[in-house]
Scaffold this active site. Structure first.
Site, PDB file in Angstrom:
ATOM      1  N   SER A 221     -15.313  -0.647   3.668  1.00  0.00           N
ATOM      2  CA  SER A 221     -14.560  -0.055   2.565  1.00  0.00           C
ATOM      3  C   SER A 221     -13.238  -0.781   2.371  1.00  0.00           C
ATOM      4  O   SER A 221     -12.686  -1.355   3.315  1.00  0.00           O
ATOM      5  CB  SER A 221     -14.254   1.416   2.861  1.00  0.00           C
ATOM      6  OG  SER A 221     -13.242   1.531   3.853  1.00  0.00           O
ATOM      7  N   ASP A 222     -12.739  -0.766   1.137  1.00  0.00           N
ATOM      8  CA  ASP A 222     -11.330  -1.097   0.975  1.00  0.00           C
ATOM      9  C   ASP A 222     -10.541  -0.019   1.706  1.00  0.00           C
ATOM     10  O   ASP A 222     -11.033   1.085   1.954  1.00  0.00           O
ATOM     11  CB  ASP A 222     -10.959  -1.152  -0.517  1.00  0.00           C
ATOM     12  CG  ASP A 222      -9.769  -2.067  -0.771  1.00  0.00           C
ATOM     13  OD1 ASP A 222      -8.981  -2.305   0.174  1.00  0.00           O
ATOM     14  OD2 ASP A 222      -9.611  -2.546  -1.898  1.00  0.00           O
ATOM     15  N   TRP A 223      -9.311  -0.320   2.042  1.00  0.00           N
ATOM     16  CA  TRP A 223      -8.542   0.547   2.934  1.00  0.00           C
ATOM     17  C   TRP A 223      -8.276   1.904   2.264  1.00  0.00           C
ATOM     18  O   TRP A 223      -7.640   1.981   1.226  1.00  0.00           O
ATOM     19  CB  TRP A 223      -7.260  -0.151   3.333  1.00  0.00           C
ATOM     20  CG  TRP A 223      -7.368  -0.906   4.631  1.00  0.00           C
ATOM     21  CD1 TRP A 223      -6.469  -0.861   5.654  1.00  0.00           C
ATOM     22  CD2 TRP A 223      -8.401  -1.798   5.066  1.00  0.00           C
ATOM     23  NE1 TRP A 223      -6.892  -1.662   6.692  1.00  0.00           N
ATOM     24  CE2 TRP A 223      -8.070  -2.246   6.364  1.00  0.00           C
ATOM     25  CE3 TRP A 223      -9.597  -2.240   4.495  1.00  0.00           C
ATOM     26  CZ2 TRP A 223      -8.876  -3.114   7.088  1.00  0.00           C
ATOM     27  CZ3 TRP A 223     -10.409  -3.111   5.210  1.00  0.00           C
ATOM     28  CH2 TRP A 223     -10.052  -3.538   6.498  1.00  0.00           C
ATOM     29  N   ALA A 225     -10.572   3.740   0.872  1.00  0.00           N
ATOM     30  CA  ALA A 225     -11.460   3.967  -0.276  1.00  0.00           C
ATOM     31  C   ALA A 225     -12.584   4.929   0.064  1.00  0.00           C
ATOM     32  O   ALA A 225     -13.153   5.552  -0.842  1.00  0.00           O
ATOM     33  CB  ALA A 225     -12.060   2.642  -0.751  1.00  0.00           C
TER      34      ALA A 225
END
Length: 783
Positions: A221-223, A225
């Site tokens: 995941s993006d941080w 997200a």
């Protein structure tokens, strides 16, 4: 070699789930009893930051990704990747968070400097080169951000609506190309696509990425997200980062035990993490790969190869140093160069060569004089003075006077023990008068000059998150009368709340005595009038072009346009250097002698600029994106979510595809770029799999040409007027003829219609210098 199934059988459910979520900001936990070390990740599109932002462990800063794409050379991208793989190994990093292959759909995108291009084929090929280079060192990559993360506005919540054909032909295409080439990781975006948040989007992450494409790597995941325990687990996500506000851990264990998430789903994710760990050496030492690449040299080469010479009237460039006696260098960014973009792309380089410094070094026998002209920076630049940074018992020196980190602290200090820091320097002014100093950052500060407190207060508005403050710090200024030649001691102290030292951004800013805005422009024009040539450096600022927000205008900030016009009126040999990561408006372009686009050029930018201006090397870049004459001409411009949705209603007509459909002429077309020699395209032969192009260097200098091949479908309005099908770099000496073979992949002649379908019929194949400069054409029939 470690057997993944053997390791998996030794793990209980808690062990398995622990490997799927961050143990801190940058890493996954170790499980020592199975021989698995902690997997460490790092931001790194242009340099490897490591687990912090520690200025006492600097990182090579390459030119921005848009600059790398402007070189149109996958082999150069591979060299850049190899350097960053080398840097990752040095810093103990297993996984680099990049490359970014989101497309430059509208020029307002604040993070476009971190992306490659508006074209999916060019973006994909540059990304493949970069990924191969990084992974050659046993360092993983995560191609990001899957998918539709092409703007910053409401990026955490917005839902992007993209039809299936457009998804396949445009936005998914570069991701698919990297997967095909063997990329080990993909990062899931913040936004939603077609009604489902990407971190939980099983249609895209499970069905297409893993199922249809056969991707065997990890989806991280993006941080922050990942916001759903069950949804993300069932939606194809493998790793949720970071530890902060993570929805997995104990909650995911409970979901498995309650039957909401089958354990075989967890096992698939763990297999992927273990496979990544084996690839990057987290089960044992990787074979030693020698550090063979010199960071300064690579940064310099990428910069010169990326610079785009957009205009060169009367062969103003290259300059003949022997004929110069006085050169004016003008602009705030000439002295305080913006070498990299804001946000995830930022690192602390070992040095940064400004245009003024680069030209002064190269023209040692010439009178090189500087005038600021116009200053677009809303914050004062960091004071250029060797400055000691003192954090507890750890001390290091920076120049200029700025420190920034996120994650691990300098010197390995414990964030829970650090309660403050000090910047200490002795500054000796060259000129007397009113000097302005500034404190910028977030937190509580005390600024003392020669023992007298000049500012004491807190720059931390209530309710503002730390992530927002890192991207948008605050500033407080004070004015002090100083005497030329008399040193003063300056101490900036920052108090940090216990446990909050994981993110710090602190700058001691400075501006010497200067005229007012009108006076600065007058001073610059006068200097230009008295000089042989004027080099004006203009560009964007971190408050205009950065991760975290989109641009509101393409106009250069401040009075830079006025400055260029005034200088050009004073000296017909005015060269404008544009220091921006993506397009800006240039209303003065037809009135200056030359325009050179240098993007965010990395730590060697000023030295590379001097080499290009003086003809030591040729500017090698071609535009990876279209530069408009006016904002109203852009086929896609505004970014305004409506009821939380952004609809990509233009379909496949993105970038130059949209420009061609509109019939409007941009200032500089996709693929445009001049060199220091000339080329004659002799002949071309085409078939269904390749174009073979022969061309001759007809100029007086050795040079490089980027042969671009475009294809058109006759009488098919559902397809773009023309699209990029392939490209290649060629080099030749004066008078030399070379032949290049450019592959035409099957997708060249296909569209998505519930599957890839080859469309039979007649096609025009063109060999071109740029999208608007076709040199040879041939007709090809596909059956």
């Amino acid at each position: 070699m470690v057997e993944i199934e053997h390791v998996l059988k030794q793990l209980d459910l808690e062990d398995k789930v622990s490997l799927l979520a961050g143990q801190d900001f940058w890493s996954l936990p170790a499980i020592e009893r199975v021989g698995l070390r902690s997997l460490v990740m790092s931001d790194g599109p242009i340099g490897v930051r490591g687990t912090g932002w520690a200025p006492d462990d600097p990182s090579i800063a390459l030119p921005s990704p848009t600059a790398l794409a402007a070189a149109w050379d996958p082999e150069l991208a591979e060299t850049a990747g190899r350097l960053l793989g080398q840097e990752s190994r040095r810093k103990g990093v297993h996984v680099l968070l990049g490359p970014t292959v989101n497309l430059q759909r509208t020029p307002l995108g604040g993070r476009h400097f971190e992306c490659y291009s508006e074209d999916p084929l060019l973006s994909g090929e540059i990304a493949v080169g970069f990924v191969r280079g990084v992974q050659a060192h046993g360092v993983g990559t995560t191609t990001k951000h899957l998918v539709g993360n092409d703007f910053e506005t409401d990026r955490m919540e917005v839902d992007v609506r993209i039809d299936e054909r457009t998804l396949r032909e445009i936005y998914l295409a570069p991701f698919e190309r990297v997967v095909e080439a063997g990329g080990w990781g993909v990062m899931s975006a913040y936004n939603g696509v077609n009604g489902s948040p990407m971190a939980s989007n099983g249609r895209l992450q499970d069905e297409i990425l893993k199922g249809e494409w056969g991707f065997d790597g990890v989806v991280v995941s993006d941080w922050r997200a990942a916001r759903s325990t069950v949804g993300a687990a069932l939606g194809g996500l493998d790793i949720a980062m970071p530890q902060l506000e993570n929805p997995w851990g104990a909650a995911l264990v409970s979901a498995v035990r309650s039957g909401e998430v089958p354990e075989e789903v967890i096992d698939d994710k763990v297999r992927r993490v273990l496979r990544l760990a084996r690839r990057v050496g987290a089960f044992g030492d990787l074979p030693e790969i020698p550090d063979t690449l010199d960071g300064d040299r690579v940064a310099h080469e990428v910069a010169t190869r990326s610079f785009v010479l957009a205009r060169n009237e009367n062969y103003t460039l290259p300059l003949e140093a022997a004929g110069l006696t006085r050169v004016a260098v003008i602009g705030a960014l000439a002295m305080d160069a913006r070498v990299l973009g804001g946000g995830s792309a930022q690192v602390s380089p070992p040095h940064a060569i400004s245009p003024l410094e680069g030209l002064a070094r190269a023209l040692s026998g010439v009178d090189v004089e500087y005038a600021i002209g116009a200053d677009p920076r809303p914050f004062l630049p960091a004071l250029h003075s060797p400055t000691r940074v003192i954090i507890d018992d750890h001390t290091f020196t920076v120049d200029p006077a700025a420190v920034r980190w996120i994650g691990s602290l300098p010197g390995g200090l414990d964030k829970d023990e650090v309660e403050g820091l000090r910047l200490v320097t002795t500054y000796t002014p060259d000129e007397g008068g009113e000097h302005t100093f500034a404190v910028s950052g977030f937190g509580t500060f005390k600024l003392s000059i020669n023992g007298e407190i000049r500012y004491e207060g807190t720059l931390h508005p209530a309710g503002t998150g730390r992530a927002d403050l890192l991207l948008s710090p605050r500033e407080q200024r004070v004015c002090v009368e100083l005497t030329a030649g008399e040193p003063v001691e300056i101490i900036l102290e920052q108090t940090i709340a216990r446990g909050a030292a994981h993110s710090v951004a602190t700058t001691l800013g400075h501006r010497p005595p200067a005229p007012d805005e009108d006076g600065m422009i007058e001073e610059a024009a006068a200097l230009a009038r008295e000089s042989d040539v004027a080099v004006v450096v203009v560009g964007t600022t971190e408050q205009v072009e950065s991760e975290g927000f989109d641009r509101t205008s393409l106009a250069l900030p401040g009075r830079q346009d006025e400055l260029v016009s005034r200088v050009a009126a004073a000296n017909p040999r005015t060269i404008v250097v544009v220091n921006a990561g993506s397009p800006v408006l240039m209303p003065w372009s037809s009135s200056v002698a030359a325009v050179l686009l240098t993007w965010f050029p990395g730590q060697e930018g000023g030295a590379a600029l001097a080499d290009v201006l003086l003809g030591v090397t040729e500017p090698g870049g071609r535009l990876p994106t279209t530069w408009p004459r006016a904002e109203a001409d852009c086929p896609v411009f505004e970014i305004k979510p409506k009821d939380g949705v952004v609809a990509y209603d233009e379909g496949v007509f993105v970038g130059y595809r949209g420009w061609l459909r509109s019939g409007k002429t941009p200032l500089y077309a996709f693929g445009h770029g001049l060199g220091y020699t000339s080329w004659h395209y002799e002949e071309m032969a085409v078939n269904a799999t390749e174009a073979v192009v022969t061309l001759t260097n007809t100029g007086a200098r050795s040079g490089r040409e980027i042969v671009q091949v475009y294809v058109s479908a006759l009488d098919d309005p559902s397809r773009p007027v023309r699209w990029l099908a392939g490209f290649a770099n060629v080099e030749a000496h004066p008078g030399e003829t070379v032949t290049v073979r450019i592959s035409l992949p099957p997708r060249t002649f296909q569209v998505w219609n519930e599957g890839w379908q080859t469309i039979p019929g007649a096609y025009t194949v063109a060999a071109a210098h740029a999208l608007d400069d076709l040199r040879l054409e041939a007709t090809l029939t596909i059956s």
